[in-house]
Design an enzyme around this catalytic site. Structure first.
Site, short mmCIF file in Angstrom:
data_model
loop_
_atom_site.label_atom_id
_atom_site.label_comp_id
_atom_site.label_asym_id
_atom_site.label_seq_id
_atom_site.Cartn_x
_atom_site.Cartn_y
_atom_site.Cartn_z
N HIS A 1 -42.85 3.65 -47.76
CA HIS A 1 -44.26 3.96 -48.04
C HIS A 1 -44.30 5.04 -49.13
O HIS A 1 -43.61 6.06 -49.04
CB HIS A 1 -44.96 4.44 -46.78
CG HIS A 1 -45.06 3.36 -45.73
ND1 HIS A 1 -44.74 3.58 -44.41
CD2 HIS A 1 -45.43 2.06 -45.84
CE1 HIS A 1 -44.92 2.44 -43.74
NE2 HIS A 1 -45.33 1.52 -44.58
N GLY A 2 -45.11 4.80 -50.13
CA GLY A 2 -45.12 5.70 -51.29
C GLY A 2 -45.48 7.13 -50.96
O GLY A 2 -45.02 8.05 -51.65
N ASP A 3 -46.29 7.34 -49.93
CA ASP A 3 -46.72 8.70 -49.58
C ASP A 3 -45.82 9.33 -48.52
O ASP A 3 -46.23 10.29 -47.86
CB ASP A 3 -48.18 8.68 -49.12
CG ASP A 3 -48.40 7.81 -47.90
OD1 ASP A 3 -47.49 7.04 -47.53
OD2 ASP A 3 -49.49 7.89 -47.30
N GLU A 4 -44.60 8.80 -48.34
CA GLU A 4 -43.63 9.39 -47.41
C GLU A 4 -42.32 9.61 -48.17
O GLU A 4 -41.37 8.83 -48.07
CB GLU A 4 -43.43 8.46 -46.21
CG GLU A 4 -44.72 8.26 -45.40
CD GLU A 4 -44.60 7.16 -44.35
OE1 GLU A 4 -43.47 6.69 -44.08
OE2 GLU A 4 -45.65 6.75 -43.81
N GLU B 1 -38.63 8.09 -38.04
CA GLU B 1 -39.69 9.01 -38.46
C GLU B 1 -39.09 10.41 -38.45
O GLU B 1 -38.79 10.95 -37.39
CB GLU B 1 -40.88 8.93 -37.50
CG GLU B 1 -41.45 7.52 -37.32
CD GLU B 1 -42.32 7.09 -38.50
OE1 GLU B 1 -42.55 7.93 -39.39
OE2 GLU B 1 -42.76 5.93 -38.51
N HIS C 1 -38.95 7.24 -42.67
CA HIS C 1 -40.40 7.34 -42.80
C HIS C 1 -40.83 8.78 -42.50
O HIS C 1 -40.02 9.63 -42.16
CB HIS C 1 -41.10 6.37 -41.85
CG HIS C 1 -40.84 4.93 -42.18
ND1 HIS C 1 -41.82 4.10 -42.70
CD2 HIS C 1 -39.72 4.17 -42.06
CE1 HIS C 1 -41.31 2.89 -42.88
NE2 HIS C 1 -40.04 2.91 -42.50
N ASN D 1 -44.12 -2.46 -45.45
CA ASN D 1 -43.63 -2.60 -44.08
C ASN D 1 -44.54 -3.48 -43.24
O ASN D 1 -44.53 -3.42 -42.02
CB ASN D 1 -43.48 -1.23 -43.41
CG ASN D 1 -42.48 -1.27 -42.25
OD1 ASN D 1 -41.48 -1.98 -42.30
ND2 ASN D 1 -42.76 -0.52 -41.20
N ARG D 2 -45.37 -4.28 -43.90
CA ARG D 2 -46.16 -5.33 -43.24
C ARG D 2 -46.01 -6.64 -44.03
O ARG D 2 -46.78 -7.56 -43.83
CB ARG D 2 -47.66 -4.95 -43.20
CG ARG D 2 -47.97 -3.61 -42.56
CD ARG D 2 -47.64 -3.56 -41.08
NE ARG D 2 -48.06 -2.30 -40.51
CZ ARG D 2 -47.35 -1.18 -40.52
NH1 ARG D 2 -46.17 -1.19 -41.11
NH2 ARG D 2 -47.81 -0.07 -39.97
#
Length: 476
Positions: A123-126, A306, A224, A184-185
């Site tokens: 995810h770009g914001d992680e 995570e 993540h 991731n979907r």
């Protein structure tokens, strides 16, 4: 009537509102699934309606840009060329190369060793994962001659590190890629067949799928942010409810998740997740995730990690996050050599490698040996006894019981083509197949078998003949 209209408009607005999540993020499921509640009254897709903080220039400061990350990867490749190679598995929507660092004492060479992959920045914001993974690569380069754990990984595992799967999303400071798709979907899903439309697959997703099918990874993990927990399959459920949905290798996955959690500074102390681990569907179901696809279609045991409560922490926190996660990452990779059985499957005629199936009684899951070397790597929770079966069409199946301990467990199979004298073959093979200090006598069997035997028999006869001529010459 007017009140009913207002309620309907409010519900409709909720259903159509853009969805985000604090940890595992947005959702691409049918709208009808988004409004369901679990037994405790929580939204099925937890945190989906939370507002996300704006990612400011101050937050981005201190993180490597995509170009800086590429330079760091190539610099690593130059500095550590003796134990690494750098290659690309494809490009993002905006044509940014997806660079991978392979770390091994034989990088790029095919050998009978397990492979592990790390993927960051799905995810770009992680972005924490991309920073930690470049640090991991450099740490292994600096310490593999000093640290026993680093040396074990370099010598016995092929480690592949993809720091960023979503460079476009990182540059745009948002979750999705350049097409605003949550990667991731985007994978085929066992519970959601509508996600199997190949024409709509994103280039980053296709790159991962091709990579997994080509490399035959034993295990992997994606990094993540937004929570602190080790997540394992299944990620979805048949009826879309929040419930524990165990995959066939649930015990092995829980072992792997505990390796990471209990090696971490404080993950296992979580008050929200017992032991710092969770089944994905029990946390909240998602569909189209990379984790389940790896296990089903790639023969690869993947965890979703995570690693930071905050998705985009300030860069001054990165050294602390690195220290908190370093041992967890190393121990997870090293667990490939401690959890499960490893070996080769060969034919009794000539010792040729066989891409045979390996199954464990009571576990509905199959791994396959490679075609080139016949090696297989079957992860299993340690301190258990397992009955293992190797089979292939045209050959007699072999089965044996093995106890897996907290160390390397070697188990080789030599399969006999149907129709041979199996009793006689078994007597010969049983004298040579054993595990002695981690080194099998199988190499001796291969050496004396087939064309090798014929060559050395011919050389022996020639030497004896020459010796006879020399002796006869001396007599006269």
């Amino acid at each position: 009537m007017e009140l009913c209209s207002l309620r309907f408009a409010f519900v409709l607005a909720l259903l159509l509102y853009p969805c985000f999540a604090a940890a595992r993020g947005g959702d691409r499921r049918p709208i009808s699934l988004l409004g369901q509640m679990d037994d405790e009254g929580w939204m099925l897709s937890r945190h989906l309606l939370e507002d996300q903080p704006l990612i400011t220039d101050e937050m981005v400061s201190g993180y490597m840009s995509n170009s800086e990350l590429e330079m760091a990867i190539k610099e690593f490749g130059r500095r550590c060329s003796n134990i690494s190679r750098v290659y690309s598995i494809g490009k993002s929507v905006n044509s940014v190369p997806l660079w991978v660092m392979e770390i091994s004492d034989k990088p790029g060479k095919d050998e009978a060793a397990p492979s592990f992959k790390f993927i960051g920045n799905v995810h770009g914001d992680e972005p924490v994962g991309r920073e930690l993974l470049i640090r991991l690569a450099n740490w292994l380069c600096d310490n593999y001659m000093k640290d026993s754990l680093a040396m074990m990984i370099v010598k016995h595992v092929h480690l592949h590190i993809l720091p960023t799967m979503n460079p476009d999303g990182f540059a745009l400071r948002r979750r999705g890629n350049a097409n605003n798709v949550d990667l991731n979907r985007d994978f085929p899903d066992q519970f959601y067949p509508l996600n199997d439309r190949l024409e709509s697959r994103q280039p980053e997703t296709r790159a991962i799928m091709n990579w997994v099918k080509e490399r035959r990874f034993t295990a992997s993990a994606s990094l993540h942010g937004g929570a602190l927990v080790a997540n394992y399959p299944w990620d979805g459920s048949q009826d879309t409810r929040k419930e524990y949905v165990a995959c066939p290798d649930d015990k092995t996955f829980r072992y792997m998740a505990n390796v990471y959690s209990h090696s971490h500074y404080n993950m296992s102390l979580s008050k929200e997740f017992e032991g710092g681990i969770t089944n994905g569907a029990f946390w909240y179901p998602i569909y189209g995730g990379m984790q389940d696809w790896n296990y089903i279609h790639g023969g690869c045991f993947e965890l979703t990690l995570e690693i930071s409560d905050v998705k985009w922490p300030k860069s001054i926190e990165l050294p602390i996050l690195w220290e908190y996660n370093r041992l967890s990452m190393l121990n997870l990779v090293a667990s490939l050599l401690k959890a499960g059985i490893h070996g080769r499957i060969l034919s009794s005629q000539g010792g040729h490698p066989l891409p045979a199936a390996v199954k464990v009684e009571g576990i509905d899951y199959t791994v396959f040996a490679t075609r080139t070397l016949g090696d297989y790597h079957r992860l299993l929770a340690p301190r258990e006894s397992y009955e293992v079966v190797a089979s292939m069409p045209g050959f007699q199946s072999k089965r044996t019981r093995v106890v897996v301990e907290d160390e390397v467990t070697s188990l080789d199979f030599i399969l006999i083509p149907e129709g041979e004298d199996s009793v006689k073959q078994d007597e010969i093979l049983n004298n040579y197949i054993c595990s002695c200090g981690g080194k099998d006598k199988l190499e001796l069997v291969e050496f004396l078998r087939g064309t090798h035997f014929e060559i050395y028999l011919f050389i022996f006869i020639v030497v004896v003949f020459l010796f006879y001529l020399l002796k006869r010459k001396k007599m006269f």
